[in-house]
Design a protein around this motif. Structure first.
Motif, PDB file in Angstrom:
ATOM      1  N   ALA A   2       2.116  -5.041   3.401  1.00 60.49           N
ATOM      2  CA  ALA A   2       2.356  -4.475   4.735  1.00 60.49           C
ATOM      3  C   ALA A   2       3.831  -4.504   5.121  1.00 60.49           C
ATOM      4  O   ALA A   2       4.334  -3.571   5.747  1.00 60.49           O
ATOM      5  CB  ALA A   2       1.517  -5.218   5.775  1.00 60.49           C
ATOM      6  N   GLU A   3       4.531  -5.554   4.742  1.00 63.06           N
ATOM      7  CA  GLU A   3       5.949  -5.655   5.094  1.00 63.06           C
ATOM      8  C   GLU A   3       6.758  -4.515   4.470  1.00 63.06           C
ATOM      9  O   GLU A   3       7.635  -3.933   5.118  1.00 63.06           O
ATOM     10  CB  GLU A   3       6.509  -7.009   4.630  1.00 63.06           C
ATOM     11  N   THR A   4       6.438  -4.165   3.245  1.00 65.82           N
ATOM     12  CA  THR A   4       7.141  -3.062   2.584  1.00 65.82           C
ATOM     13  C   THR A   4       6.749  -1.727   3.206  1.00 65.82           C
ATOM     14  O   THR A   4       7.600  -0.846   3.386  1.00 65.82           O
ATOM     15  CB  THR A   4       6.872  -3.077   1.068  1.00 65.82           C
ATOM     16  N   VAL A   5       5.484  -1.565   3.558  1.00 64.84           N
ATOM     17  CA  VAL A   5       5.054  -0.337   4.240  1.00 64.84           C
ATOM     18  C   VAL A   5       5.826  -0.182   5.541  1.00 64.84           C
ATOM     19  O   VAL A   5       6.351   0.898   5.845  1.00 64.84           O
ATOM     20  CB  VAL A   5       3.531  -0.338   4.509  1.00 64.84           C
ATOM     21  N   GLU A   6       5.908  -1.253   6.330  1.00 64.26           N
ATOM     22  CA  GLU A   6       6.628  -1.177   7.604  1.00 64.26           C
ATOM     23  C   GLU A   6       8.087  -0.789   7.402  1.00 64.26           C
ATOM     24  O   GLU A   6       8.625   0.029   8.147  1.00 64.26           O
ATOM     25  CB  GLU A   6       6.531  -2.521   8.335  1.00 64.26           C
ATOM     26  N   ARG A  58      -3.753   0.971   9.863  1.00 60.11           N
ATOM     27  CA  ARG A  58      -4.241   2.326  10.125  1.00 60.11           C
ATOM     28  C   ARG A  58      -3.474   3.044  11.232  1.00 60.11           C
ATOM     29  O   ARG A  58      -3.063   4.187  11.048  1.00 60.11           O
ATOM     30  CB  ARG A  58      -5.728   2.306  10.425  1.00 60.11           C
ATOM     31  N   PRO A  59      -3.243   2.443  12.402  1.00 59.37           N
ATOM     32  CA  PRO A  59      -2.523   3.185  13.454  1.00 59.37           C
ATOM     33  C   PRO A  59      -1.120   3.623  13.015  1.00 59.37           C
ATOM     34  O   PRO A  59      -0.711   4.760  13.267  1.00 59.37           O
ATOM     35  CB  PRO A  59      -2.467   2.201  14.624  1.00 59.37           C
ATOM     36  N   SER A  60      -0.401   2.750  12.346  1.00 60.94           N
ATOM     37  CA  SER A  60       0.960   3.093  11.892  1.00 60.94           C
ATOM     38  C   SER A  60       0.920   4.192  10.840  1.00 60.94           C
ATOM     39  O   SER A  60       1.745   5.116  10.855  1.00 60.94           O
ATOM     40  CB  SER A  60       1.655   1.866  11.294  1.00 60.94           C
ATOM     41  N   LEU A  61      -0.042   4.106   9.921  1.00 67.44           N
ATOM     42  CA  LEU A  61      -0.138   5.115   8.861  1.00 67.44           C
ATOM     43  C   LEU A  61      -0.601   6.458   9.425  1.00 67.44           C
ATOM     44  O   LEU A  61      -0.126   7.512   8.992  1.00 67.44           O
ATOM     45  CB  LEU A  61      -1.061   4.628   7.744  1.00 67.44           C
ATOM     46  N   ASP A  62      -1.509   6.425  10.405  1.00 64.85           N
ATOM     47  CA  ASP A  62      -1.935   7.673  11.047  1.00 64.85           C
ATOM     48  C   ASP A  62      -0.769   8.330  11.777  1.00 64.85           C
ATOM     49  O   ASP A  62      -0.610   9.549  11.740  1.00 64.85           O
ATOM     50  CB  ASP A  62      -3.091   7.427  12.017  1.00 64.85           C
ATOM     51  N   ALA A  63       0.056   7.523  12.438  1.00 67.70           N
ATOM     52  CA  ALA A  63       1.226   8.072  13.132  1.00 67.70           C
ATOM     53  C   ALA A  63       2.189   8.699  12.137  1.00 67.70           C
ATOM     54  O   ALA A  63       2.723   9.794  12.373  1.00 67.70           O
ATOM     55  CB  ALA A  63       1.928   6.979  13.938  1.00 67.70           C
ATOM     56  N   ALA A  64       2.402   8.041  10.996  1.00 71.14           N
ATOM     57  CA  ALA A  64       3.284   8.598   9.966  1.00 71.14           C
ATOM     58  C   ALA A  64       2.695   9.885   9.399  1.00 71.14           C
ATOM     59  O   ALA A  64       3.418  10.871   9.182  1.00 71.14           O
ATOM     60  CB  ALA A  64       3.505   7.575   8.854  1.00 71.14           C
TER      61      ALA A  64
END
Length: 188
Positions: free
Chosen positions: A93-97, A119-125
């Motif tokens: 998750a840290e690398t994804v962020e 999920r919310p962060s990935l959906d926004a991206a």
């Protein structure tokens, strides 16, 4: 070279053990501009093409992504037409962020269990056009057709996502394709 090694590994247990040990070790991570430039040029030659559709940085640490040493070079390769796009294969998750903070990242490859928690962060991206490749979708799942179907459905339920299914069984691959088709028909 692979065929002779495969033969020897099949007949020399110590060699087989050495190969297995080497494969189990961590892969070197060099995301320096010079190394990546060399990798891109070598890939273009090997593939006999003038453009790579998607170039992924494989498993960089979050610190490497935050440093971003090669991003200007990768962006220049996109501008020059050698890359259509580039992205990051993330392990946590840290690398994804960290990768989500890089404006020119076009795609992320993420284990499904990490994607669940983000999920919310990935959906926004995804709403901004970032592609999502979900891998390790069967990890931790019971070894049953319904569990595999649910995992494929979950992966394909993410916005702008594909499911990467790794298998050595053609029967499991056929099953995965059936489940993916059913999932996509239901959501269409």
């Amino acid at each position: 070279m692979k065929a002779p090694l495969r033969f020897l590994a099949g007949h020399v247990p110590a060699l087989r053990a050495a190969i297995a040990s080497r494969r189990a070790g961590a892969l070197p991570r060099d995301v320096s501009p010079a190394h990546l430039q060399s990798s891109i040029e070598a890939s273009l030659r090997r593939l006999r093409t003038d453009r790579i559709d998607l170039f992924l940085l494989h498993s960089p640490s979050a610190a490497m992504v935050r440093e971003g040493a090669a991003f200007a070079m990768l962006d220049a390769q996109v501008k020059a037409g050698k890359l259509r796009a580039w992205g990051v294969s993330c392990d946590d998750a840290e690398t994804v962020e960290a990768a989500l903070r890089v404006p020119s990242v076009a795609a992320l490859q993420v284990p499904l269990d990490v994607a669940r928690s983000m999920r919310p962060s990935l959906d926004a991206a995804a709403s901004q056009g970032v592609g999502l490749m979900l891998r390790e979708i069967f990890a931790g799942q019971p070894a049953s057709a319904p569990a595999r179907a649910a995992a494929i459905g979950e992966a394909l339920g993410h916005r702008n996502a594909i499911a990467l299914v790794g298998t050595t069984s053609t029967a499991h691959l056929d099953e995965a394709l059936r489940h993916a088709r059913q999932t996509l028909e239901i959501s269409a």
